[in-house]
Design a protein around this motif. Structure first.
Motif, PDB file in Angstrom:
ATOM      1  N   ILE A  65     -75.756 -38.987 -76.709  1.00  0.00           N
ATOM      2  CA  ILE A  65     -75.867 -40.434 -76.536  1.00  0.00           C
ATOM      3  C   ILE A  65     -75.805 -41.407 -77.599  1.00  0.00           C
ATOM      4  O   ILE A  65     -75.252 -42.040 -77.054  1.00  0.00           O
ATOM      5  CB  ILE A  65     -76.951 -40.508 -75.501  1.00  0.00           C
ATOM      6  CG1 ILE A  65     -77.792 -40.147 -73.932  1.00  0.00           C
ATOM      7  CG2 ILE A  65     -77.364 -42.107 -75.305  1.00  0.00           C
ATOM      8  CD1 ILE A  65     -78.985 -40.289 -73.694  1.00  0.00           C
ATOM      9  N   SER A  71     -76.090 -41.458 -66.977  1.00  0.00           N
ATOM     10  CA  SER A  71     -77.699 -41.179 -65.953  1.00  0.00           C
ATOM     11  C   SER A  71     -77.810 -39.821 -66.908  1.00  0.00           C
ATOM     12  O   SER A  71     -77.434 -38.820 -67.572  1.00  0.00           O
ATOM     13  CB  SER A  71     -77.984 -40.546 -64.945  1.00  0.00           C
ATOM     14  OG  SER A  71     -77.316 -42.344 -64.216  1.00  0.00           O
ATOM     15  N   ARG A  74     -81.254 -44.605 -70.310  1.00  0.00           N
ATOM     16  CA  ARG A  74     -81.016 -44.382 -69.740  1.00  0.00           C
ATOM     17  C   ARG A  74     -81.376 -43.652 -67.986  1.00  0.00           C
ATOM     18  O   ARG A  74     -82.685 -43.530 -68.136  1.00  0.00           O
ATOM     19  CB  ARG A  74     -80.139 -43.489 -70.296  1.00  0.00           C
ATOM     20  CG  ARG A  74     -79.146 -43.127 -70.913  1.00  0.00           C
ATOM     21  CD  ARG A  74     -78.254 -44.791 -71.305  1.00  0.00           C
ATOM     22  NE  ARG A  74     -78.174 -44.850 -70.153  1.00  0.00           N
ATOM     23  CZ  ARG A  74     -77.231 -46.349 -69.920  1.00  0.00           C
ATOM     24  NH1 ARG A  74     -77.932 -47.320 -70.834  1.00  0.00           N
ATOM     25  NH2 ARG A  74     -76.075 -46.473 -68.909  1.00  0.00           N
TER      26      ARG A  74
END
Length: 329
Positions: free
Chosen positions: A209, A221, A295
């Motif tokens: 991420i 997601s 997220r």
């Protein structure tokens, strides 16, 4: 995902062993519900999609592998890098015949082997073409789902075309590279990360991420796969986590069930219950780490038995709920 900028390119990645191919297949089924047409793309040549849908090995062409509610369908494509290169040469240089000659000489395989970045350029270029393809003025696919490389190289995979664009000032390669990155960095793309509630997959997810964000690639997601439920009631679970559950605590229950209240058996069961509870507590702590990644999070259950089409549809139902919640939010 939002109504104003619907995600149409879903890139699914995850550490090896987390079940990213299964999640990608289930996501494609979820997106194809209510009459939509979705393309599921396999990048790594393992024919994992064919195995999941119980079909023969996929050629380099788009084939229907499943029909969904409302007449929707999932088509699948296993990208063949040589064929993708020939297609690229024909599209931009009208050199397909020359490309076939190069393949006979082994030059195509040699080029893609010594330059692995070239493979990624060809694959992402094919994905972009599928996302933007139109027929009779309408998009051919409502969504494209990519079973992408693992988290350890996902940023490099998605960003290599941008690096190529920086090396060329003009011409078809520059135009193609800019077009690919325009799609991959836009709100119509989302990179979903699959993880298990284990230390290494969760850490790799967090690292990916950070890398994707730095590269200006859109993160979607986090999907927690194969999540299990505790088998003990809450009060017993708390005691077991603390390690104070003993065989003596279980003996009355064994007797009430008509089972022999054997001391050794009761102690063995108590030990197993403590280990289960402590594993659950560890997973719960990792779940908190996942939530702090800020997220959207979806959880998919651990299903018994081998993965088949019925299991895929069950997981797809869970992902449909998640996608609906995202749009509502």
């Amino acid at each position: 995902m939002s109504p104003d900028f619907p995600v149409r390119c879903h890139v699914v990645t995850g550490k090896g062993g987390t079940g990213k191919t299964t999640v990608a297949a289930a996501l494609a089924l979820a997106l194809a519900s209510e009459g939509r047409t979705v393309l599921l793309v396999e990048c790594e040549g393992r024919q994992g999609i064919a195995q999941l849908f119980d079909t023969p090995p996929l050629p380099y062409e788009e084939r229907r592998v499943a029909v969904t509610r409302g007449g929707g369908e999932v088509r699948a494509l296993a990208i063949d890098v040589e064929e993708a290169l020939l297609e690229y040469l024909e599209m931009f240089y009208n050199l397909r015949r020359a490309g076939r000659a190069l393949r006979k000489m082994g030059a195509v395989d040699f080029a893609t082997t010594i330059a692995p970045g070239l493979r990624d350029v060809l694959i992402t270029g094919k994905v972009k073409e599928a996302v933007t393809r139109r027929k009779d003025g309408r998009r051919v696919y409502d969504a494209v789902v990519v079973d992408a490389p693992p988290t350890g190289r996902i940023t490099r995979f998605l960003n290599v075309t941008g690096e190529m664009s920086e090396l060329t000032r003009s011409g078809p390669i520059k135009t193609q590279s800019d077009g690919v990155m325009a799609v991959l960095r836009s709100p119509q793309t989302a990179v979903h990360l699959v993880t298990l509630l284990e230390d290494m997959p969760v850490q790799e997810t967090a690292d990916a991420i950070a890398e994707l964000t730095e590269a200006r690639l859109p993160v979607g997601s986090v999907i927690v796969n194969m999540a299990s439920e505790p088998v003990l009631p809450v009060d017993a679970l708390d005691r077991a986590v603390e390690g104070v559950l003993t065989g003596a605590d279980l003996a009355p229950g064994l007797a009430a069930s008509g089972l022999p209240a054997d001391t050794d058996l009761a102690e063995a069961l108590a030990t197993e219950a403590v280990e289960h509870a402590q594993r659950w507590a560890s997973q719960d702590a990792l779940r908190d780490r996942v939530e702090k990644m800020d997220r959207p999070v979806a959880e998919l259950p651990l299903l018994p038995g081998p993965m088949d089409l019925g299991c895929l549809f069950e997981l797809a139902g869970r992902l449909e709920e998640h996608l609906g919640a995202e749009v509502a939010a």
